[in-house]
Design a protein around this motif. Structure first.
Motif, PDB file in Angstrom:
ATOM      1  N   GLN A  30      -7.618  45.472 -82.188  1.00  0.00           N
ATOM      2  CA  GLN A  30      -6.934  44.822 -83.101  1.00  0.00           C
ATOM      3  C   GLN A  30      -6.848  43.558 -83.335  1.00  0.00           C
ATOM      4  OE1 GLN A  30      -5.210  47.143 -86.374  1.00  0.00           O
ATOM      5  NE2 GLN A  30      -5.618  48.892 -85.486  1.00  0.00           N
ATOM      6  N   GLU A  31      -5.642  43.243 -82.051  1.00  0.00           N
ATOM      7  CA  GLU A  31      -5.431  42.135 -82.126  1.00  0.00           C
ATOM      8  C   GLU A  31      -6.414  41.009 -81.108  1.00  0.00           C
ATOM      9  OE1 GLU A  31      -2.463  42.768 -79.013  1.00  0.00           O
ATOM     10  OE2 GLU A  31      -1.317  44.075 -80.808  1.00  0.00           O
ATOM     11  N   ARG A  32      -7.141  41.860 -80.525  1.00  0.00           N
ATOM     12  CA  ARG A  32      -8.365  40.514 -79.663  1.00  0.00           C
ATOM     13  C   ARG A  32      -9.142  40.371 -81.613  1.00  0.00           C
ATOM     14  NH1 ARG A  32     -13.344  41.222 -79.838  1.00  0.00           N
ATOM     15  NH2 ARG A  32     -13.812  43.479 -80.015  1.00  0.00           N
ATOM     16  N   ILE A  33      -9.778  40.823 -82.400  1.00  0.00           N
ATOM     17  CA  ILE A  33     -10.278  41.154 -83.406  1.00  0.00           C
ATOM     18  C   ILE A  33      -9.471  39.647 -84.566  1.00  0.00           C
ATOM     19  CG2 ILE A  33     -11.263  41.358 -85.283  1.00  0.00           C
ATOM     20  CD1 ILE A  33     -12.341  44.432 -83.725  1.00  0.00           C
ATOM     21  N   SER A  34      -7.961  39.966 -84.396  1.00  0.00           N
ATOM     22  CA  SER A  34      -7.233  39.232 -85.535  1.00  0.00           C
ATOM     23  C   SER A  34      -7.614  38.282 -84.340  1.00  0.00           C
ATOM     24  CB  SER A  34      -6.023  39.952 -85.303  1.00  0.00           C
ATOM     25  OG  SER A  34      -5.396  38.787 -86.282  1.00  0.00           O
ATOM     26  N   ALA A  35      -7.777  37.474 -83.919  1.00  0.00           N
ATOM     27  CA  ALA A  35      -7.334  36.486 -83.349  1.00  0.00           C
ATOM     28  C   ALA A  35      -8.739  35.347 -83.163  1.00  0.00           C
ATOM     29  CB  ALA A  35      -6.987  36.660 -81.598  1.00  0.00           C
ATOM     30  N   THR A 127      -7.930  24.185 -77.722  1.00  0.00           N
ATOM     31  CA  THR A 127      -7.532  25.527 -78.069  1.00  0.00           C
ATOM     32  C   THR A 127      -6.752  26.284 -77.532  1.00  0.00           C
ATOM     33  OG1 THR A 127      -8.947  26.484 -75.972  1.00  0.00           O
ATOM     34  CG2 THR A 127     -10.152  25.652 -77.954  1.00  0.00           C
ATOM     35  N   LEU A 128      -6.677  27.403 -78.365  1.00  0.00           N
ATOM     36  CA  LEU A 128      -4.927  27.923 -77.358  1.00  0.00           C
ATOM     37  C   LEU A 128      -5.411  28.946 -76.189  1.00  0.00           C
ATOM     38  CD1 LEU A 128      -2.450  29.625 -78.223  1.00  0.00           C
ATOM     39  CD2 LEU A 128      -3.802  31.739 -79.406  1.00  0.00           C
ATOM     40  N   ILE A 129      -6.612  29.199 -75.523  1.00  0.00           N
ATOM     41  CA  ILE A 129      -6.791  29.601 -74.946  1.00  0.00           C
ATOM     42  C   ILE A 129      -6.405  28.423 -73.599  1.00  0.00           C
ATOM     43  CG2 ILE A 129      -9.226  29.218 -74.601  1.00  0.00           C
ATOM     44  CD1 ILE A 129      -9.444  32.189 -73.386  1.00  0.00           C
ATOM     45  N   ALA A 130      -6.830  27.411 -73.571  1.00  0.00           N
ATOM     46  CA  ALA A 130      -7.323  26.051 -73.001  1.00  0.00           C
ATOM     47  C   ALA A 130      -5.266  25.945 -72.351  1.00  0.00           C
ATOM     48  CB  ALA A 130      -7.399  25.058 -73.850  1.00  0.00           C
ATOM     49  N   LEU A 131      -4.459  26.130 -74.032  1.00  0.00           N
ATOM     50  CA  LEU A 131      -2.734  25.575 -73.516  1.00  0.00           C
ATOM     51  C   LEU A 131      -1.928  26.992 -72.403  1.00  0.00           C
ATOM     52  CD1 LEU A 131      -2.021  25.050 -77.641  1.00  0.00           C
ATOM     53  CD2 LEU A 131      -2.084  23.491 -75.437  1.00  0.00           C
ATOM     54  N   ILE A 132      -2.975  28.519 -72.812  1.00  0.00           N
ATOM     55  CA  ILE A 132      -2.214  29.626 -72.410  1.00  0.00           C
ATOM     56  C   ILE A 132      -2.253  29.228 -71.010  1.00  0.00           C
ATOM     57  CG2 ILE A 132      -2.891  31.879 -71.815  1.00  0.00           C
ATOM     58  CD1 ILE A 132      -2.175  32.486 -74.696  1.00  0.00           C
ATOM     59  N   ARG A 133      -3.460  29.195 -70.162  1.00  0.00           N
ATOM     60  CA  ARG A 133      -4.052  28.864 -69.001  1.00  0.00           C
ATOM     61  C   ARG A 133      -2.902  27.412 -67.973  1.00  0.00           C
ATOM     62  NH1 ARG A 133     -11.091  28.777 -68.026  1.00  0.00           N
ATOM     63  NH2 ARG A 133     -10.155  28.762 -66.256  1.00  0.00           N
ATOM     64  N   THR A 134      -3.028  26.266 -68.941  1.00  0.00           N
ATOM     65  CA  THR A 134      -2.837  24.867 -69.041  1.00  0.00           C
ATOM     66  C   THR A 134      -0.946  25.307 -68.009  1.00  0.00           C
ATOM     67  OG1 THR A 134      -4.139  23.833 -70.046  1.00  0.00           O
ATOM     68  CG2 THR A 134      -1.703  22.965 -68.687  1.00  0.00           C
ATOM     69  N   GLU A 141       6.766  31.408 -60.867  1.00  0.00           N
ATOM     70  CA  GLU A 141       6.778  32.735 -60.996  1.00  0.00           C
ATOM     71  C   GLU A 141       5.978  33.125 -62.676  1.00  0.00           C
ATOM     72  OE1 GLU A 141       8.915  34.079 -59.286  1.00  0.00           O
ATOM     73  OE2 GLU A 141       9.503  32.026 -57.904  1.00  0.00           O
ATOM     74  N   PRO A 142       5.754  34.676 -62.189  1.00  0.00           N
ATOM     75  CA  PRO A 142       4.992  35.792 -63.641  1.00  0.00           C
ATOM     76  C   PRO A 142       5.610  34.985 -64.800  1.00  0.00           C
ATOM     77  CG  PRO A 142       5.130  37.097 -61.824  1.00  0.00           C
ATOM     78  CD  PRO A 142       6.563  35.197 -61.296  1.00  0.00           C
ATOM     79  N   ARG A 143       5.126  35.403 -65.763  1.00  0.00           N
ATOM     80  CA  ARG A 143       5.905  34.913 -67.473  1.00  0.00           C
ATOM     81  C   ARG A 143       5.419  36.073 -67.965  1.00  0.00           C
ATOM     82  NH1 ARG A 143       8.599  32.220 -65.001  1.00  0.00           N
ATOM     83  NH2 ARG A 143       9.323  30.238 -65.122  1.00  0.00           N
ATOM     84  N   SER A 144       6.150  36.201 -69.039  1.00  0.00           N
ATOM     85  CA  SER A 144       5.738  37.425 -70.271  1.00  0.00           C
ATOM     86  C   SER A 144       4.961  37.200 -70.899  1.00  0.00           C
ATOM     87  CB  SER A 144       6.883  38.078 -70.398  1.00  0.00           C
ATOM     88  OG  SER A 144       8.088  37.761 -71.700  1.00  0.00           O
ATOM     89  N   ALA A 145       4.211  37.690 -71.652  1.00  0.00           N
ATOM     90  CA  ALA A 145       3.542  37.366 -73.297  1.00  0.00           C
ATOM     91  C   ALA A 145       4.874  36.407 -74.040  1.00  0.00           C
ATOM     92  CB  ALA A 145       2.923  38.151 -73.850  1.00  0.00           C
ATOM     93  N   ALA A 146       6.304  36.743 -74.167  1.00  0.00           N
ATOM     94  CA  ALA A 146       6.594  36.261 -74.866  1.00  0.00           C
ATOM     95  C   ALA A 146       7.755  34.830 -74.806  1.00  0.00           C
ATOM     96  CB  ALA A 146       7.731  37.369 -75.280  1.00  0.00           C
ATOM     97  N   GLU A 147       7.687  35.405 -73.132  1.00  0.00           N
ATOM     98  CA  GLU A 147       8.471  33.761 -72.527  1.00  0.00           C
ATOM     99  C   GLU A 147       7.104  32.612 -72.832  1.00  0.00           C
ATOM    100  OE1 GLU A 147      10.286  34.986 -69.586  1.00  0.00           O
ATOM    101  OE2 GLU A 147       8.782  35.316 -69.056  1.00  0.00           O
ATOM    102  N   THR A 164       1.641  38.212 -80.393  1.00  0.00           N
ATOM    103  CA  THR A 164       0.332  39.501 -80.177  1.00  0.00           C
ATOM    104  C   THR A 164      -0.699  38.337 -79.687  1.00  0.00           C
ATOM    105  OG1 THR A 164      -0.028  38.739 -82.849  1.00  0.00           O
ATOM    106  CG2 THR A 164       1.390  40.971 -82.051  1.00  0.00           C
ATOM    107  N   VAL A 165      -1.344  37.758 -79.943  1.00  0.00           N
ATOM    108  CA  VAL A 165      -2.168  36.420 -80.351  1.00  0.00           C
ATOM    109  C   VAL A 165      -2.667  36.186 -78.470  1.00  0.00           C
ATOM    110  CG1 VAL A 165      -4.183  34.956 -80.801  1.00  0.00           C
ATOM    111  CG2 VAL A 165      -2.545  36.043 -82.533  1.00  0.00           C
ATOM    112  N   VAL A 166      -1.476  36.193 -78.007  1.00  0.00           N
ATOM    113  CA  VAL A 166      -1.042  35.441 -76.737  1.00  0.00           C
ATOM    114  C   VAL A 166      -1.378  36.236 -76.311  1.00  0.00           C
ATOM    115  CG1 VAL A 166       0.556  34.416 -75.310  1.00  0.00           C
ATOM    116  CG2 VAL A 166       0.035  33.419 -77.770  1.00  0.00           C
ATOM    117  N   ARG A 167      -0.246  37.690 -75.998  1.00  0.00           N
ATOM    118  CA  ARG A 167      -0.708  38.635 -75.551  1.00  0.00           C
ATOM    119  C   ARG A 167      -2.416  38.962 -75.532  1.00  0.00           C
ATOM    120  NH1 ARG A 167       2.157  41.600 -78.255  1.00  0.00           N
ATOM    121  NH2 ARG A 167       4.217  41.282 -76.970  1.00  0.00           N
ATOM    122  N   THR A 168      -2.725  39.401 -76.600  1.00  0.00           N
ATOM    123  CA  THR A 168      -4.124  39.470 -76.413  1.00  0.00           C
ATOM    124  C   THR A 168      -4.898  38.323 -75.839  1.00  0.00           C
ATOM    125  OG1 THR A 168      -4.286  40.735 -78.703  1.00  0.00           O
ATOM    126  CG2 THR A 168      -6.279  40.118 -78.326  1.00  0.00           C
TER     127      THR A 168
END
Length: 207
Positions: A30-35, A127-134, A141-147, A164-168
């Motif tokens: 559901q979160e993936r489809i919402s994104a 895009t959001l995916i580009a921001l997350i990858r960067t 260090e590893p980061r949680s979805a909330a961080e 939720t979108v970031v986690r997906t």
């Protein structure tokens, strides 16, 4: 012969585990489809803004048959496959063509000041995916979805970024082998593939 209480408890536990896993998969889907829906809605708004500009230009032109230059973009009528051969312009109409072009340019400029810059700004954003990858590539260090969400919200306050979108998106990167996922206690942490490879190389014993 009836089943023993131990057997019944074991079967119940298995069903409970399976149901919990199915619920988790359902929630992630559901979160993936919402994104994806949010991204499609943003693209739809951009197309609607473009359509309003084109309608305004078409209305300004009215019924005056002005021959379009060869370098101009095709109008919506041309995309439908209809005959778009320019009609010959009568001499009187040709004399008024400069004024018609001037009016069209003024209408296009006025309309662009209202909606076009907004659409251009939206399309120019990464895009959001580009921001997350960067962001992951910049973390040692590893980061949680909330961080990750908190960092992106601070870096890009003009954008609406939901956890939720970031986690997906992070889970999709893991599924595509573009990110690494690990667990520390009850927390799920994410690392970029490059950082994870460098960490494993540094931790490897020297022979």
């Amino acid at each position: 012969m009836t089943d023993s209480p131990v057997t019944i408890t074991s079967v119940t536990s298995q069903y409970a585990t399976q149901v919990a896993q199915d619920l988790e998969l359902n929630t992630k889907e559901q979160e993936r489809i919402s994104a994806e829906l949010s991204a499609l809605q943003a693209q739809l708004r951009i197309l609607q803004d473009d359509q309003n500009v084109l309608h305004s230009i078409q209305k300004t032109l009215g019924g005056q048959p002005v021959a379009a230059p060869t370098t101009s973009k095709p109008l919506p009528q041309q995309a439908s496959g209809k005959n778009t051969t320019a009609r010959p312009v009568p001499s009187k109409t040709a004399a008024k063509a400069p004024n018609a072009k001037k009016t069209t340019a003024q209408a296009k400029k006025a309309k662009a000041q209202g909606t076009k810059p907004k659409a251009a700004t939206t399309s120019a954003q990464p895009t959001l995916i580009a921001l997350i990858r960067t962001h992951l590539d910049q973390q040692k260090e590893p980061r949680s979805a909330a961080e990750v969400t908190s960092a992106l919200v601070q870096a890009h306050p003009q954008r609406t970024i939901k956890s939720t979108v970031v986690r997906t998106t992070l889970e999709n990167l893991v599924a595509k082998s573009q990110a690494h996922r690990s667990k520390q206690g009850a927390s799920v942490l994410y690392t970029s593939v490059a950082v994870q490879a460098a960490t494993e190389k540094a931790a490897a014993p020297v022979i």
